[in-house]
Design an enzyme around this catalytic site. Sequence first.
Site, PDB file in Angstrom:
ATOM      1  N   LYS A  42       5.892 -41.320 -38.946  1.00 31.29           N
ATOM      2  CA  LYS A  42       4.983 -42.433 -39.122  1.00 31.29           C
ATOM      3  C   LYS A  42       4.815 -43.234 -37.831  1.00 31.29           C
ATOM      4  O   LYS A  42       3.924 -44.062 -37.720  1.00 31.29           O
ATOM      5  CB  LYS A  42       5.538 -43.381 -40.194  1.00 31.29           C
ATOM      6  CG  LYS A  42       5.770 -42.734 -41.516  1.00 31.29           C
ATOM      7  CD  LYS A  42       6.559 -43.717 -42.447  1.00 31.29           C
ATOM      8  CE  LYS A  42       7.053 -43.037 -43.683  1.00 31.29           C
ATOM      9  NZ  LYS A  42       8.029 -43.871 -44.407  1.00 31.29           N
ATOM     10  N   GLU A  98       2.672 -38.950 -29.771  1.00 36.09           N
ATOM     11  CA  GLU A  98       4.033 -39.272 -30.216  1.00 36.09           C
ATOM     12  C   GLU A  98       4.397 -40.691 -29.781  1.00 36.09           C
ATOM     13  O   GLU A  98       3.869 -41.201 -28.778  1.00 36.09           O
ATOM     14  CB  GLU A  98       4.978 -38.220 -29.602  1.00 36.09           C
ATOM     15  CG  GLU A  98       6.446 -38.386 -29.849  1.00 36.09           C
ATOM     16  CD  GLU A  98       6.882 -38.299 -31.310  1.00 36.09           C
ATOM     17  OE1 GLU A  98       6.299 -39.014 -32.148  1.00 36.09           O
ATOM     18  OE2 GLU A  98       7.843 -37.570 -31.592  1.00 36.09           O
ATOM     19  N   ASP A  99       5.293 -41.321 -30.510  1.00 31.95           N
ATOM     20  CA  ASP A  99       5.720 -42.666 -30.135  1.00 31.95           C
ATOM     21  C   ASP A  99       6.759 -42.649 -29.008  1.00 31.95           C
ATOM     22  O   ASP A  99       6.666 -43.412 -28.058  1.00 31.95           O
ATOM     23  CB  ASP A  99       6.253 -43.431 -31.366  1.00 31.95           C
ATOM     24  CG  ASP A  99       7.288 -42.636 -32.167  1.00 31.95           C
ATOM     25  OD1 ASP A  99       7.682 -41.527 -31.732  1.00 31.95           O
ATOM     26  OD2 ASP A  99       7.702 -43.122 -33.233  1.00 31.95           O
ATOM     27  N   ASP A 102      12.938 -38.538 -27.007  1.00 31.66           N
ATOM     28  CA  ASP A 102      14.344 -38.849 -26.719  1.00 31.66           C
ATOM     29  C   ASP A 102      15.079 -37.543 -26.364  1.00 31.66           C
ATOM     30  O   ASP A 102      15.093 -37.138 -25.203  1.00 31.66           O
ATOM     31  CB  ASP A 102      14.948 -39.549 -27.939  1.00 31.66           C
ATOM     32  CG  ASP A 102      16.385 -39.982 -27.737  1.00 31.66           C
ATOM     33  OD1 ASP A 102      16.837 -40.021 -26.569  1.00 31.66           O
ATOM     34  OD2 ASP A 102      17.071 -40.292 -28.726  1.00 31.66           O
ATOM     35  N   LYS A 130      12.284 -41.488 -22.961  1.00 31.76           N
ATOM     36  CA  LYS A 130      13.685 -41.828 -22.636  1.00 31.76           C
ATOM     37  C   LYS A 130      14.326 -40.587 -22.027  1.00 31.76           C
ATOM     38  O   LYS A 130      15.036 -39.857 -22.717  1.00 31.76           O
ATOM     39  CB  LYS A 130      14.445 -42.173 -23.926  1.00 31.76           C
ATOM     40  CG  LYS A 130      14.251 -43.561 -24.450  1.00 31.76           C
ATOM     41  CD  LYS A 130      15.383 -44.006 -25.374  1.00 31.76           C
ATOM     42  CE  LYS A 130      15.345 -43.381 -26.735  1.00 31.76           C
ATOM     43  NZ  LYS A 130      16.151 -44.105 -27.753  1.00 31.76           N
ATOM     44  N   PHE A 151      18.162 -48.170 -27.988  1.00 29.58           N
ATOM     45  CA  PHE A 151      17.445 -47.959 -29.244  1.00 29.58           C
ATOM     46  C   PHE A 151      16.398 -49.055 -29.393  1.00 29.58           C
ATOM     47  O   PHE A 151      16.724 -50.239 -29.441  1.00 29.58           O
ATOM     48  CB  PHE A 151      18.394 -47.934 -30.447  1.00 29.58           C
ATOM     49  CG  PHE A 151      17.705 -47.424 -31.665  1.00 29.58           C
ATOM     50  CD1 PHE A 151      17.507 -46.060 -31.850  1.00 29.58           C
ATOM     51  CD2 PHE A 151      17.196 -48.301 -32.609  1.00 29.58           C
ATOM     52  CE1 PHE A 151      16.825 -45.577 -32.960  1.00 29.58           C
ATOM     53  CE2 PHE A 151      16.510 -47.831 -33.730  1.00 29.58           C
ATOM     54  CZ  PHE A 151      16.321 -46.468 -33.903  1.00 29.58           C
ATOM     55  N   VAL A 152      15.134 -48.637 -29.452  1.00 33.34           N
ATOM     56  CA  VAL A 152      14.035 -49.606 -29.467  1.00 33.34           C
ATOM     57  C   VAL A 152      13.281 -49.563 -30.796  1.00 33.34           C
ATOM     58  O   VAL A 152      13.272 -48.534 -31.483  1.00 33.34           O
ATOM     59  CB  VAL A 152      13.059 -49.370 -28.290  1.00 33.34           C
ATOM     60  CG1 VAL A 152      13.730 -49.678 -26.965  1.00 33.34           C
ATOM     61  CG2 VAL A 152      12.509 -47.947 -28.280  1.00 33.34           C
ATOM     62  N   ASP A 158      10.818 -47.560 -35.831  1.00 38.96           N
ATOM     63  CA  ASP A 158      11.594 -48.234 -36.872  1.00 38.96           C
ATOM     64  C   ASP A 158      13.095 -48.070 -36.687  1.00 38.96           C
ATOM     65  O   ASP A 158      13.562 -47.214 -35.941  1.00 38.96           O
ATOM     66  CB  ASP A 158      11.247 -47.645 -38.243  1.00 38.96           C
ATOM     67  CG  ASP A 158      11.856 -46.259 -38.437  1.00 38.96           C
ATOM     68  OD1 ASP A 158      11.634 -45.394 -37.573  1.00 38.96           O
ATOM     69  OD2 ASP A 158      12.587 -46.057 -39.434  1.00 38.96           O
ATOM     70  N   ARG A 164       8.455 -51.633 -37.875  1.00 41.84           N
ATOM     71  CA  ARG A 164       7.303 -50.883 -37.355  1.00 41.84           C
ATOM     72  C   ARG A 164       6.119 -51.783 -37.033  1.00 41.84           C
ATOM     73  O   ARG A 164       5.266 -51.437 -36.226  1.00 41.84           O
ATOM     74  CB  ARG A 164       6.820 -49.848 -38.391  1.00 41.84           C
ATOM     75  CG  ARG A 164       7.793 -48.709 -38.653  1.00 41.84           C
ATOM     76  CD  ARG A 164       7.070 -47.613 -39.447  1.00 41.84           C
ATOM     77  NE  ARG A 164       7.981 -46.692 -40.097  1.00 41.84           N
ATOM     78  CZ  ARG A 164       8.497 -45.608 -39.532  1.00 41.84           C
ATOM     79  NH1 ARG A 164       8.213 -45.337 -38.269  1.00 41.84           N
ATOM     80  NH2 ARG A 164       9.291 -44.809 -40.198  1.00 41.84           N
TER      81      ARG A 164
HETATM   82  P1  IMP Z   1      13.704 -36.504 -30.283  1.00 37.02           P
HETATM   83  O1  IMP Z   1      13.540 -35.231 -31.082  1.00 37.02           O
HETATM   84  O2  IMP Z   1      15.157 -36.857 -30.113  1.00 37.02           O
HETATM   85  O3  IMP Z   1      12.968 -36.476 -28.971  1.00 37.02           O
HETATM   86  O4  IMP Z   1      13.200 -37.651 -31.205  1.00 37.02           O
HETATM   87  C1  IMP Z   1      11.957 -38.149 -31.301  1.00 37.02           C
HETATM   88  C2  IMP Z   1      11.874 -39.042 -32.515  1.00 37.02           C
HETATM   89  O5  IMP Z   1      13.080 -39.782 -32.704  1.00 37.02           O
HETATM   90  C3  IMP Z   1      10.805 -40.078 -32.346  1.00 37.02           C
HETATM   91  O6  IMP Z   1       9.582 -39.633 -32.846  1.00 37.02           O
HETATM   92  C4  IMP Z   1      11.333 -41.252 -33.118  1.00 37.02           C
HETATM   93  O7  IMP Z   1      10.950 -41.134 -34.472  1.00 37.02           O
HETATM   94  C5  IMP Z   1      12.818 -41.119 -33.032  1.00 37.02           C
HETATM   95  N1  IMP Z   1      13.388 -42.009 -31.982  1.00 37.02           N
HETATM   96  C6  IMP Z   1      13.904 -41.647 -30.791  1.00 37.02           C
HETATM   97  N2  IMP Z   1      14.331 -42.722 -30.094  1.00 37.02           N
HETATM   98  C7  IMP Z   1      14.064 -43.798 -30.882  1.00 37.02           C
HETATM   99  C8  IMP Z   1      14.255 -45.221 -30.706  1.00 37.02           C
HETATM  100  O8  IMP Z   1      14.763 -45.725 -29.684  1.00 37.02           O
HETATM  101  N3  IMP Z   1      13.839 -45.989 -31.735  1.00 37.02           N
HETATM  102  C9  IMP Z   1      13.286 -45.510 -32.881  1.00 37.02           C
HETATM  103  N4  IMP Z   1      13.080 -44.193 -33.069  1.00 37.02           N
HETATM  104  C10 IMP Z   1      13.468 -43.345 -32.078  1.00 37.02           C
END
Ligand code: IMP
Length: 179
Positions: A42, A98-99, A102, A130, A151-152, A158, A164
Amino acid sequence: MHHDVSEILVSEKDIQAICERLGKQLTIDYRDKNPLLVGLLKGCVPFLSDLARKIDLSVEIAYMSVSSYHGGITSSGDVKIKMDLDFSLTNRNVLIVEDIVDTGKTLDTIVKLFKHRGAKSVKVVTLLDKPEGRVVPFLPDYIGQTIPKAFVVGYGLDYDEIYRNLPYVGILKPEVYTK
Ligand code: IMP
């Protein structure tokens, strides 16, 4: 500022400038390519909504819901499709919106899946990156802002489905998730 947020990392004004900059670039790069924007629910909702209105082209928009977090602050690394696309990707120029990136596991998995489904091209635009969190090598094609490993929340992001709707991106106070 919300009392659970310790610091604003990306202000409303910064977000507006990011959307304008990326929208201009995407308008140039996707001219004559009839792009399909795919938002990952979301968290993508505010960003996709603002960014799409800065892309001066005819675009189509689709959504997909994937999860790798299960209420906590660290990714489980296990990417699950909760709601799939209702669009064929065959020969489409796909731009995933994508938001935040990470560990890179979500997008690494989804980009491979979309290529397997026959997309002509698959690129990624993310509001936040990140890079210190990477577990698999992954480089987004378009990045709004690179941030440190914190963590943001806010602007779609969220913690346990809350925050959100904050209009900025801020660092969540650790006492909120260590309670
Ligand atoms: P990844 O697979 O670890 O790259 O994760 C990506 C997803 O993790 C994002 O679409 C977010 O939903 C969630 N995410 C990663 N870092 C954060 C954060 O700092 N705050 C909130 N959600 C995060």
